[in-house]
Motif scaffolding. Structure first.
Motif, PDB file in Angstrom:
ATOM      1  N   GLU A  48       0.836  -1.198   0.000  1.00 38.88           N
ATOM      2  CA  GLU A  48       0.000   0.000   0.000  1.00 38.88           C
ATOM      3  C   GLU A  48       0.872   1.250   0.000  1.00 38.88           C
ATOM      4  OE1 GLU A  48      -1.935  -2.894   3.082  1.00 38.88           O
ATOM      5  OE2 GLU A  48       0.072  -2.196   2.536  1.00 38.88           O
ATOM      6  N   SER A  49       0.333   2.316  -0.540  1.00 42.09           N
ATOM      7  CA  SER A  49       0.991   3.615  -0.493  1.00 42.09           C
ATOM      8  C   SER A  49      -0.075   4.691  -0.628  1.00 42.09           C
ATOM      9  CB  SER A  49       2.031   3.747  -1.612  1.00 42.09           C
ATOM     10  OG  SER A  49       1.408   3.685  -2.882  1.00 42.09           O
ATOM     11  N   GLY A  50       0.345   5.937  -0.379  1.00 40.14           N
ATOM     12  CA  GLY A  50      -0.560   7.066  -0.576  1.00 40.14           C
ATOM     13  C   GLY A  50      -1.122   7.663   0.699  1.00 40.14           C
ATOM     14  N   GLY A  51      -0.833   7.061   1.829  1.00 35.74           N
ATOM     15  CA  GLY A  51      -1.318   7.619   3.076  1.00 35.74           C
ATOM     16  C   GLY A  51      -0.579   8.901   3.428  1.00 35.74           C
ATOM     17  N   GLY A  52      -1.076   9.578   4.462  1.00 36.29           N
ATOM     18  CA  GLY A  52      -0.427  10.806   4.888  1.00 36.29           C
ATOM     19  C   GLY A  52      -1.322  11.599   5.811  1.00 36.29           C
ATOM     20  N   LEU A  53      -0.932  12.847   6.011  1.00 38.26           N
ATOM     21  CA  LEU A  53      -1.664  13.776   6.866  1.00 38.26           C
ATOM     22  C   LEU A  53      -2.440  14.741   5.983  1.00 38.26           C
ATOM     23  CD1 LEU A  53      -2.285  15.111   9.612  1.00 38.26           C
ATOM     24  CD2 LEU A  53      -0.149  16.403   9.328  1.00 38.26           C
ATOM     25  N   VAL A  54      -3.734  14.891   6.261  1.00 35.18           N
ATOM     26  CA  VAL A  54      -4.572  15.782   5.473  1.00 35.18           C
ATOM     27  C   VAL A  54      -5.572  16.456   6.395  1.00 35.18           C
ATOM     28  CG1 VAL A  54      -6.255  13.962   4.934  1.00 35.18           C
ATOM     29  CG2 VAL A  54      -6.006  15.908   3.383  1.00 35.18           C
ATOM     30  N   SER A  78      -3.092   3.520  -2.930  1.00 33.82           N
ATOM     31  CA  SER A  78      -2.818   2.533  -3.972  1.00 33.82           C
ATOM     32  C   SER A  78      -2.409   1.220  -3.323  1.00 33.82           C
ATOM     33  CB  SER A  78      -1.691   3.002  -4.893  1.00 33.82           C
ATOM     34  OG  SER A  78      -2.027   4.202  -5.553  1.00 33.82           O
ATOM     35  N   CYS A  79      -2.781   0.140  -3.959  1.00 35.75           N
ATOM     36  CA  CYS A  79      -2.396  -1.198  -3.513  1.00 35.75           C
ATOM     37  C   CYS A  79      -1.879  -1.948  -4.738  1.00 35.75           C
ATOM     38  CB  CYS A  79      -3.581  -1.926  -2.910  1.00 35.75           C
ATOM     39  SG  CYS A  79      -3.272  -3.678  -2.538  1.00 35.75           S
ATOM     40  N   VAL A  80      -0.585  -2.205  -4.759  1.00 33.57           N
ATOM     41  CA  VAL A  80       0.027  -2.913  -5.877  1.00 33.57           C
ATOM     42  C   VAL A  80       0.207  -4.373  -5.509  1.00 33.57           C
ATOM     43  CG1 VAL A  80       2.009  -3.068  -7.407  1.00 33.57           C
ATOM     44  CG2 VAL A  80       1.211  -0.833  -6.631  1.00 33.57           C
ATOM     45  N   ASN A 124      -1.933  -4.136 -12.083  1.00 38.47           N
ATOM     46  CA  ASN A 124      -2.144  -4.936 -10.865  1.00 38.47           C
ATOM     47  C   ASN A 124      -2.321  -4.033  -9.649  1.00 38.47           C
ATOM     48  OD1 ASN A 124      -2.055  -7.429 -12.105  1.00 38.47           O
ATOM     49  ND2 ASN A 124       0.101  -7.781 -11.686  1.00 38.47           N
ATOM     50  N   THR A 125      -3.084  -2.988  -9.809  1.00 39.10           N
ATOM     51  CA  THR A 125      -3.225  -1.984  -8.762  1.00 39.10           C
ATOM     52  C   THR A 125      -4.698  -1.710  -8.482  1.00 39.10           C
ATOM     53  OG1 THR A 125      -1.146  -0.937  -9.397  1.00 39.10           O
ATOM     54  CG2 THR A 125      -2.664   0.370  -8.071  1.00 39.10           C
ATOM     55  N   VAL A 126      -5.006  -1.611  -7.203  1.00 38.29           N
ATOM     56  CA  VAL A 126      -6.332  -1.201  -6.753  1.00 38.29           C
ATOM     57  C   VAL A 126      -6.185   0.120  -6.015  1.00 38.29           C
ATOM     58  CG1 VAL A 126      -8.256  -1.752  -5.209  1.00 38.29           C
ATOM     59  CG2 VAL A 126      -7.251  -3.537  -6.645  1.00 38.29           C
ATOM     60  N   TYR A 127      -7.104   1.024  -6.272  1.00 33.92           N
ATOM     61  CA  TYR A 127      -7.056   2.359  -5.673  1.00 33.92           C
ATOM     62  C   TYR A 127      -8.235   2.569  -4.721  1.00 33.92           C
ATOM     63  CZ  TYR A 127      -4.024   3.097  -9.707  1.00 33.92           C
ATOM     64  OH  TYR A 127      -3.034   2.988 -10.651  1.00 33.92           O
ATOM     65  N   LYS A 163     -12.786  12.913   7.057  1.00 38.21           N
ATOM     66  CA  LYS A 163     -13.178  13.353   8.400  1.00 38.21           C
ATOM     67  C   LYS A 163     -12.155  12.845   9.407  1.00 38.21           C
ATOM     68  CE  LYS A 163     -18.052  12.678   7.123  1.00 38.21           C
ATOM     69  NZ  LYS A 163     -19.313  11.990   7.481  1.00 38.21           N
ATOM     70  N   PRO A 164     -12.038  13.500  10.546  1.00 41.93           N
ATOM     71  CA  PRO A 164     -11.093  13.005  11.561  1.00 41.93           C
ATOM     72  C   PRO A 164     -11.344  11.547  11.936  1.00 41.93           C
ATOM     73  CG  PRO A 164     -11.788  15.228  12.095  1.00 41.93           C
ATOM     74  CD  PRO A 164     -12.613  14.801  10.922  1.00 41.93           C
ATOM     75  N   GLU A 165     -12.578  11.111  11.901  1.00 43.07           N
ATOM     76  CA  GLU A 165     -12.878   9.715  12.245  1.00 43.07           C
ATOM     77  C   GLU A 165     -12.432   8.723  11.175  1.00 43.07           C
ATOM     78  OE1 GLU A 165     -14.993  12.305  12.262  1.00 43.07           O
ATOM     79  OE2 GLU A 165     -17.014  11.705  11.581  1.00 43.07           O
ATOM     80  N   ASP A 166     -11.939   9.214  10.055  1.00 45.87           N
ATOM     81  CA  ASP A 166     -11.351   8.334   9.039  1.00 45.87           C
ATOM     82  C   ASP A 166      -9.896   8.011   9.357  1.00 45.87           C
ATOM     83  OD1 ASP A 166     -13.143  10.208   6.577  1.00 45.87           O
ATOM     84  OD2 ASP A 166     -13.657   8.205   7.340  1.00 45.87           O
ATOM     85  N   THR A 167      -9.341   8.650  10.382  1.00 44.21           N
ATOM     86  CA  THR A 167      -7.957   8.396  10.765  1.00 44.21           C
ATOM     87  C   THR A 167      -7.788   6.944  11.165  1.00 44.21           C
ATOM     88  OG1 THR A 167      -7.564  10.666  11.475  1.00 44.21           O
ATOM     89  CG2 THR A 167      -6.162   8.954  12.440  1.00 44.21           C
ATOM     90  N   ALA A 168      -6.831   6.276  10.536  1.00 44.30           N
ATOM     91  CA  ALA A 168      -6.599   4.859  10.787  1.00 44.30           C
ATOM     92  C   ALA A 168      -5.426   4.393   9.933  1.00 44.30           C
ATOM     93  CB  ALA A 168      -7.834   4.030  10.444  1.00 44.30           C
ATOM     94  N   VAL A 169      -4.981   3.180  10.206  1.00 42.36           N
ATOM     95  CA  VAL A 169      -4.083   2.490   9.288  1.00 42.36           C
ATOM     96  C   VAL A 169      -4.967   1.738   8.294  1.00 42.36           C
ATOM     97  CG1 VAL A 169      -2.286   0.754   9.009  1.00 42.36           C
ATOM     98  CG2 VAL A 169      -2.283   2.244  11.028  1.00 42.36           C
ATOM     99  N   TYR A 170      -4.699   1.954   7.030  1.00 43.05           N
ATOM    100  CA  TYR A 170      -5.505   1.340   5.977  1.00 43.05           C
ATOM    101  C   TYR A 170      -4.731   0.168   5.384  1.00 43.05           C
ATOM    102  CZ  TYR A 170      -8.993   5.010   6.140  1.00 43.05           C
ATOM    103  OH  TYR A 170     -10.003   5.855   6.546  1.00 43.05           O
ATOM    104  N   TYR A 171      -5.412  -0.971   5.307  1.00 48.27           N
ATOM    105  CA  TYR A 171      -4.809  -2.193   4.813  1.00 48.27           C
ATOM    106  C   TYR A 171      -5.496  -2.654   3.533  1.00 48.27           C
ATOM    107  CZ  TYR A 171      -2.884  -2.591   9.527  1.00 48.27           C
ATOM    108  OH  TYR A 171      -2.219  -2.361  10.708  1.00 48.27           O
ATOM    109  N   CYS A 172      -4.695  -3.179   2.637  1.00 46.66           N
ATOM    110  CA  CYS A 172      -5.187  -3.806   1.425  1.00 46.66           C
ATOM    111  C   CYS A 172      -5.134  -5.321   1.652  1.00 46.66           C
ATOM    112  CB  CYS A 172      -4.279  -3.396   0.270  1.00 46.66           C
ATOM    113  SG  CYS A 172      -4.583  -4.211  -1.290  1.00 46.66           S
ATOM    114  N   ALA A 173      -6.123  -6.026   1.128  1.00 45.19           N
ATOM    115  CA  ALA A 173      -6.177  -7.474   1.309  1.00 45.19           C
ATOM    116  C   ALA A 173      -6.732  -8.124   0.046  1.00 45.19           C
ATOM    117  CB  ALA A 173      -7.051  -7.826   2.499  1.00 45.19           C
ATOM    118  N   ALA A 174      -6.331  -9.362  -0.209  1.00 40.99           N
ATOM    119  CA  ALA A 174      -6.786 -10.075  -1.403  1.00 40.99           C
ATOM    120  C   ALA A 174      -7.237 -11.483  -1.033  1.00 40.99           C
ATOM    121  CB  ALA A 174      -5.677 -10.146  -2.454  1.00 40.99           C
TER     122      ALA A 174
END
Length: 122
Positions: A6-12, A21-23, A77-80, A87-98
Motif C-alpha cells: 500500500e501507499s498514498g497515506g499521509g496527513l490531510v 494505492s495497492c500494488v 495490478n493496482t487497486v485504488y 473526516k477526523p474519524e477516518d484516521t486509521a491504518v488502511y490495509y489492502c487485502a486479497a
C-alpha cells in the motif's frame, strides 16, 4: 503467494482528499477480490470497500458511501481507494487485502499488506 504493498497515506486536513494505492505482485491470478480495511487506535479492524479484479462488482461500508471510491487497473495490478471529504474519524491504518472467491466485508482474506497511515486533522 500474493504480495500487496500500500501507499498514498499521509496527513490531510478535514475535507481534503487522498488516494491510496495497492500494488499486487506474485501469483496475482490466485486472487479474485481485493478489499480495503482500516484500523483506528484502540478499535477493531473494519471493512471499508472491496472490488473484484474482473468485472465491476464493488462493495462499500455504509459510513464511507459517497465519499470513497474503489477502482482497479488490471494492467498495473493496482487497486485504488479514492477518499474525498475526509473526516477526523477516518484516521486509521488502511490495509489492502486479497482473496480467492467473492468479495466480502468480512476479514476472511488470504493476503494482507503492511498498511499505510491516514491521519485527518480537524
Amino acid at each position: 503467494q500474493v504480495q500487496l504493498v500500500e501507499s498514498g497515506g499521509g496527513l490531510v486536513q478535514a475535507g481534503g482528499s487522498l488516494r491510496l494505492s495497492c500494488v499486487a505482485s506474485g501469483r496475482t491470478f490466485s486472487s479474485n477480490a481485493v478489499g480495503w480495511f482500516r484500523q483506528a487506535p484502540g478499535k477493531e479492524r473494519e471493512f471499508v470497500a472491496a472490488i473484484r479484479w474482473g468485472g465491476s462488482v464493488t462493495k462499500y461500508e455504509d459510513s464511507i458511501k459517497g465519499r470513497f471510491t474503489i477502482s482497479r487497473d488490471n494492467a498495473k495490478n493496482t487497486v485504488y481507494l479514492q477518499m474525498n471529504s475526509l473526516k477526523p474519524e477516518d484516521t486509521a491504518v488502511y490495509y489492502c487485502a486479497a482473496k480467492v472467491g467473492a468479495i466480502t466485508n468480512k476479514s476472511e482474506y488470504d493476503y494482507w499488506g503492511q498498511g499505510t497511515q491516514v491521519t485527518v486533522s480537524s
